[in-house]
Design an enzyme around this catalytic site. Structure first.
Site, PDB file in Angstrom:
ATOM      1  N   CYS A 156      -9.199   7.796 -16.258  1.00 41.14           N
ATOM      2  CA  CYS A 156     -10.136   7.054 -15.412  1.00 41.14           C
ATOM      3  C   CYS A 156     -10.785   7.987 -14.390  1.00 41.14           C
ATOM      4  O   CYS A 156     -10.131   8.851 -13.809  1.00 41.14           O
ATOM      5  CB  CYS A 156      -9.409   5.925 -14.694  1.00 41.14           C
ATOM      6  SG  CYS A 156     -10.487   4.907 -13.660  1.00 41.14           S
ATOM      7  N   CYS A 160      -8.654   6.079  -6.989  1.00 42.38           N
ATOM      8  CA  CYS A 160      -7.653   5.213  -6.357  1.00 42.38           C
ATOM      9  C   CYS A 160      -6.390   6.031  -6.106  1.00 42.38           C
ATOM     10  O   CYS A 160      -5.766   6.545  -7.049  1.00 42.38           O
ATOM     11  CB  CYS A 160      -7.334   4.021  -7.243  1.00 42.38           C
ATOM     12  SG  CYS A 160      -8.798   3.121  -7.806  1.00 42.38           S
ATOM     13  N   CYS A 162      -3.029   5.422  -8.105  1.00 38.05           N
ATOM     14  CA  CYS A 162      -3.042   5.230  -9.556  1.00 38.05           C
ATOM     15  C   CYS A 162      -2.747   6.499 -10.346  1.00 38.05           C
ATOM     16  O   CYS A 162      -3.416   7.526 -10.183  1.00 38.05           O
ATOM     17  CB  CYS A 162      -4.388   4.655  -9.985  1.00 38.05           C
ATOM     18  SG  CYS A 162      -4.414   4.181 -11.728  1.00 38.05           S
ATOM     19  N   CYS A 180      -1.898 -10.307 -20.690  1.00 36.89           N
ATOM     20  CA  CYS A 180      -2.961  -9.620 -19.948  1.00 36.89           C
ATOM     21  C   CYS A 180      -3.203  -8.245 -20.555  1.00 36.89           C
ATOM     22  O   CYS A 180      -2.258  -7.549 -20.936  1.00 36.89           O
ATOM     23  CB  CYS A 180      -2.579  -9.478 -18.484  1.00 36.89           C
ATOM     24  SG  CYS A 180      -2.088 -11.033 -17.707  1.00 36.89           S
ATOM     25  N   CYS A 227      -5.697 -12.913 -20.152  1.00 37.09           N
ATOM     26  CA  CYS A 227      -6.303 -12.319 -18.961  1.00 37.09           C
ATOM     27  C   CYS A 227      -6.690 -10.881 -19.281  1.00 37.09           C
ATOM     28  O   CYS A 227      -6.004 -10.207 -20.051  1.00 37.09           O
ATOM     29  CB  CYS A 227      -5.311 -12.355 -17.791  1.00 37.09           C
ATOM     30  SG  CYS A 227      -5.941 -11.641 -16.253  1.00 37.09           S
ATOM     31  N   CYS A 235      -8.326 -13.939 -10.959  1.00 33.63           N
ATOM     32  CA  CYS A 235      -7.029 -13.382 -10.576  1.00 33.63           C
ATOM     33  C   CYS A 235      -7.331 -12.204  -9.652  1.00 33.63           C
ATOM     34  O   CYS A 235      -7.905 -11.198 -10.088  1.00 33.63           O
ATOM     35  CB  CYS A 235      -6.267 -12.925 -11.821  1.00 33.63           C
ATOM     36  SG  CYS A 235      -4.675 -12.141 -11.482  1.00 33.63           S
ATOM     37  N   ARG A 270       1.558 -14.357  -8.011  1.00 34.89           N
ATOM     38  CA  ARG A 270       2.209 -13.627  -9.101  1.00 34.89           C
ATOM     39  C   ARG A 270       2.873 -12.342  -8.585  1.00 34.89           C
ATOM     40  O   ARG A 270       2.201 -11.482  -8.001  1.00 34.89           O
ATOM     41  CB  ARG A 270       1.189 -13.295 -10.198  1.00 34.89           C
ATOM     42  CG  ARG A 270       0.511 -14.545 -10.764  1.00 34.89           C
ATOM     43  CD  ARG A 270      -0.423 -14.232 -11.926  1.00 34.89           C
ATOM     44  NE  ARG A 270      -1.149 -15.416 -12.360  1.00 34.89           N
ATOM     45  CZ  ARG A 270      -0.705 -16.306 -13.252  1.00 34.89           C
ATOM     46  NH1 ARG A 270       0.488 -16.130 -13.814  1.00 34.89           N
ATOM     47  NH2 ARG A 270      -1.424 -17.356 -13.587  1.00 34.89           N
TER      48      ARG A 270
END
Length: 393
Positions: free
Chosen positions: A116, A120, A123, A160, A193, A253, A325
């Site tokens: 990616c 972030c 991450c 998900c 999801c 979500c 969650r």
């Protein structure tokens, strides 16, 4: 002696707890306590659930309709209550809106891992950091459907799928494959999801047509702290994707991460951002940072049970009909810690040995925990639940 009768009344698909009557010998009753004045900061929120003197006071507040006019000060007044008072109120709100023993099991699969371009700081999948995560191409359809089948057999009712990229953009081949994945998983009777980064309104409509139940796009933290964690995507970029998803008729979500260098005010700010949305997110995932070697946040101190418990409890009170969650980082908490989280209003977990690329309790461990706490799994597409009410084809 004081006797309080409590009844449970089924109403519009959720359990409502109401205090029916209180009787006592007048000679045994203490003089009534003077009403507590609301904190000055909560003056603009007259229905703010503040510290309550009695069960009846809490119950009168517990079944209130969701509202979007929360002030940051009002949410802070809730968050900063004594911990046991906060848990008590959150538990009452939880029972007024949900079956407190029902917890949904979800499974999250990384269908495209690593590489990616985002920065972030938490991450391990960012190409900017040297971690053990290796970039892999998008999984094949049959691999994903087999994983979904195993998840369903293990008791998950929501599946998900996540990708490690900034946005869906013009990835037509990958998007078409994902649409087939959504159709296939939905065909198994599972809620579906996806978390695919930023999407346009048209892409969201295609996902909806394929059968997508929910779209995950977290805000991560408060607007103020956000630039300290991420610089390659703005806060408003995230909110725009949420608007696109909402316009397409997909449930939202959206949650955050604790332990990324934020303070109490940032947790309150995140909850305020979520609770002041015109329509509350149907699901709010609460993540605890799993510090990964090689990322800028390696070595960070994870949140305590009191910090995550306060966040869950406050989320439950200000977003009473949202599913909260428990997501990444659950492995670092004891079974008793997790029991407190369920008491505070959490009613969903992610199960399986991995959550994207981070360790997670295995299916067997969660089954044992459910047995000890006498919890039951929630079925897919539970009747009258708001987090799936728009998810039918």
């Amino acid at each position: 002696p004081l006797r309080t009768q409590v009844s449970r009344v089924a109403r519009t698909g959720r359990e409502t707890v109401s205090v029916l009557s209180t009787s006592a010998q007048s000679s045994a009753m203490p003089p009534p306590l003077p009403p507590r004045s609301a904190p000055e900061s909560a003056a603009s929120a007259p229905s703010l659930p503040g510290p309550a003197r009695s069960l009846s006071e809490v119950m009168m507040q517990a079944d209130a309709e969701p509202r979007s006019d929360w002030t940051r000060e009002a949410i802070a007044a809730i968050y900063k209550q004594p911990f046991t008072e906060l848990l008590f109120q959150a538990a009452a709100v939880h029972r007024a809106n949900f079956d407190p023993l029902e917890v949904q099991k979800c499974t999250l699969l990384s269908i495209k891992t690593g590489g990616c371009t985002e920065d972030c700081k938490y991450c391990s999948q960012s190409s900017r950091y040297k971690t053990d995560v290796k970039a892999t191409p998008t999984m094949q359809l049959d691999e994903v459907l087999e994983a979904a089948k195993r998840a369903k057999e293990a008791g998950s009712t929501r599946f998900c799928m996540g990708t490690a990229w900034r946005e869906l953009g013009g990835k037509k081949t990958a998007f078409n494959r994902i649409l087939e994945m959504v159709k296939g998983v939905r065909g198994m009777g599972l809620e579906v999801c996806c978390t695919l980064g930023m999407v346009t309104e048209e892409q969201a409509r295609q996902l909806k047509a394929a059968g997508l139940s929910a779209y995950n796009h977290n805000l991560d933290t408060s607007r103020e702290h956000y630039p300290n964690v991420i610089t390659t995507r703005t806060y408003d970029d995230r909110l725009e994707t949420i608007k696109n998803v909402r316009k397409a008729g997909i449930t939202v979500c959206c949650g955050g991460i604790l332990g990324i260098g934020e303070g109490v005010d940032d947790r309150i700010g995140l909850l305020h951002e979520l609770a002041s949305m015109e329509t509350h997110p149907e699901s709010v995932p609460i993540n605890s940072l799993v510090a990964i070697e090689g990322t800028p946040l390696a070595g960070s101190t994870p949140p305590t049970i009191f910090e995550i418990g306060r966040t869950i409890a406050t989320a439950r009170i200000v977003m009473p009909r949202t599913v909260v969650r428990l997501s990444a980082g659950r492995l670092s908490f004891t079974e008793m810690d997790q029991a407190i989280m369920f008491m505070a209003g959490a009613n969903s977990i992610f199960t399986g040995d991995k959550l994207l690329t981070t360790p997670n309790p295995e299916f067997d461990e969660d089954s044992q925990l459910f047995a000890k706490l006498e919890l039951k799994g929630r079925p897919a597409f539970a009747a009258d639940r708001p987090d799936v009410q728009h998810a039918t084809l």
